[in-house]
Design a protein around this motif. Structure first.
Motif, PDB file in Angstrom:
ATOM      1  N   ALA A  71      40.071  34.249  44.476  1.00 18.19           N
ATOM      2  CA  ALA A  71      39.306  33.411  44.848  1.00 18.19           C
ATOM      3  C   ALA A  71      38.117  33.792  46.229  1.00 18.19           C
ATOM      4  N   MET A  72      38.951  34.513  47.123  1.00 22.56           N
ATOM      5  CA  MET A  72      38.434  35.014  48.309  1.00 22.56           C
ATOM      6  C   MET A  72      37.826  36.350  47.999  1.00 22.56           C
ATOM      7  N   THR A  73      38.445  37.263  47.333  1.00 25.36           N
ATOM      8  CA  THR A  73      37.795  38.547  47.030  1.00 25.36           C
ATOM      9  C   THR A  73      36.287  38.362  46.036  1.00 25.36           C
ATOM     10  N   ASP A  74      36.445  37.322  45.302  1.00 26.20           N
ATOM     11  CA  ASP A  74      35.238  36.875  44.074  1.00 26.20           C
ATOM     12  C   ASP A  74      34.264  36.464  45.187  1.00 26.20           C
ATOM     13  N   PHE A  75      34.630  35.481  46.272  1.00 24.12           N
ATOM     14  CA  PHE A  75      33.452  34.932  46.956  1.00 24.12           C
ATOM     15  C   PHE A  75      33.018  35.879  47.847  1.00 24.12           C
ATOM     16  N   TYR A  76      33.853  36.667  48.634  1.00 25.27           N
ATOM     17  CA  TYR A  76      33.258  37.589  49.994  1.00 25.27           C
ATOM     18  C   TYR A  76      33.056  38.851  49.509  1.00 25.27           C
ATOM     19  N   GLY A  77      33.567  39.476  48.067  1.00 25.28           N
ATOM     20  CA  GLY A  77      33.255  40.748  47.701  1.00 25.28           C
ATOM     21  C   GLY A  77      33.853  41.812  48.259  1.00 25.28           C
ATOM     22  N   PHE A  78      35.074  41.446  48.867  1.00 29.23           N
ATOM     23  CA  PHE A  78      36.034  42.707  49.448  1.00 29.23           C
ATOM     24  C   PHE A  78      37.429  42.454  48.390  1.00 29.23           C
ATOM     25  N   ASP A  79      38.178  43.662  48.594  1.00 31.72           N
ATOM     26  CA  ASP A  79      39.423  43.860  47.981  1.00 31.72           C
ATOM     27  C   ASP A  79      40.423  44.391  48.862  1.00 31.72           C
ATOM     28  N   ALA A  80      41.644  44.930  48.620  1.00 30.87           N
ATOM     29  CA  ALA A  80      42.525  45.305  49.554  1.00 30.87           C
ATOM     30  C   ALA A  80      42.076  46.730  49.976  1.00 30.87           C
ATOM     31  N   PRO A  81      42.049  47.225  51.392  1.00 35.35           N
ATOM     32  CA  PRO A  81      41.486  48.540  51.606  1.00 35.35           C
ATOM     33  C   PRO A  81      42.555  49.385  51.091  1.00 35.35           C
TER      34      PRO A  81
END
Length: 209
Positions: A71-81
């Motif tokens: 949900a966080m990655t979908d909302f903020y548009g990030f993923d694991a670096p």
């Protein structure tokens, strides 16, 4: 491990990466004792701390943690670096990713539940549970543990309620994970006092004498 309160507070940062070794019950009990010493409205102590150990409960928490990450990655548009990224933001994101994919397999998982008091707002009710949370975190740090607040319980509230047997009118305030940290404790990074404190007027910042 340290008994100096100022050092404990200054270095009680959120720790999300834990070593695999278990945490002794005596260490957890000290944290729970500290939680019971917290203040609450009218000294009602409207709390219940549930240490999670069953495989079934931990599986529910793990699924909720991964769902929260998605949900966080979908909302903020990030993923694991990538593994070779070493900047501060990358380190934090990588720790969050690892934390949420370990989920309920963290060495210690504790639910902090609160019984709503008649007439109390959500903010007022928080004042009767989150001091206990902070005491738990400080006691964990004093004993050398690392710990972090999560909101994973929001993604599995109904399952936790049914499995634990939480009364319908009680609320799960937060889920704490803890364990022996992979790295070292370090000072927290916070805004200076002059930016967050004032004298008499909102726009008159605190100044040291």
């Amino acid at each position: 491990m340290t008994d100096d309160l100022w050092t404990v507070m200054r270095t009680a940062s959120a720790v999300r990466c834990y070593r695999g070794e278990p945490v002794d019950d005596a260490v957890i009990e000290k944290c729970l004792h500290a939680a019971t010493w917290a203040p609450s409205g009218g000294n009602q102590q409207p709390w219940r701390f549930v240490v999670v150990r069953s495989a079934e409960l931990r599986a529910v928490i793990s699924a909720a943690a991964r769902q929260t990450w998605q949900a966080m990655t979908d909302f903020y548009g990030f993923d694991a670096p990538p593994a070779d990224a070493t900047d501060a933001k990358a380190r934090v994101l990588r720790a969050m990713y690892e934390h949420m994919h370990v989920g309920g397999d963290a060495p210690v998982c504790v639910l902090f539940c609160v019984e709503p008091q008649p007439g109390a707002s959500d903010l007022q009710q928080g004042g009767s549970i989150f001091p206990a949370v902070q005491n738990f975190l400080l006691a964990a740090r004093a004993q050398g543990l690392g710990a972090a607040i999560t909101l994973w319980q929001d993604a599995c509230d109904s399952e936790l309620r049914e499995l634990v047997g939480i009364p319908p009118h009680w609320r799960i305030a937060t889920l704490i994970t803890a364990g022996w940290p992979v790295g070292q404790h370090h000072p927290v990074r916070r805004k200076p006092v002059a930016e967050v404190a004032a004298i008499d007027s909102w726009t008159n910042p605190w100044r040291t004498s």
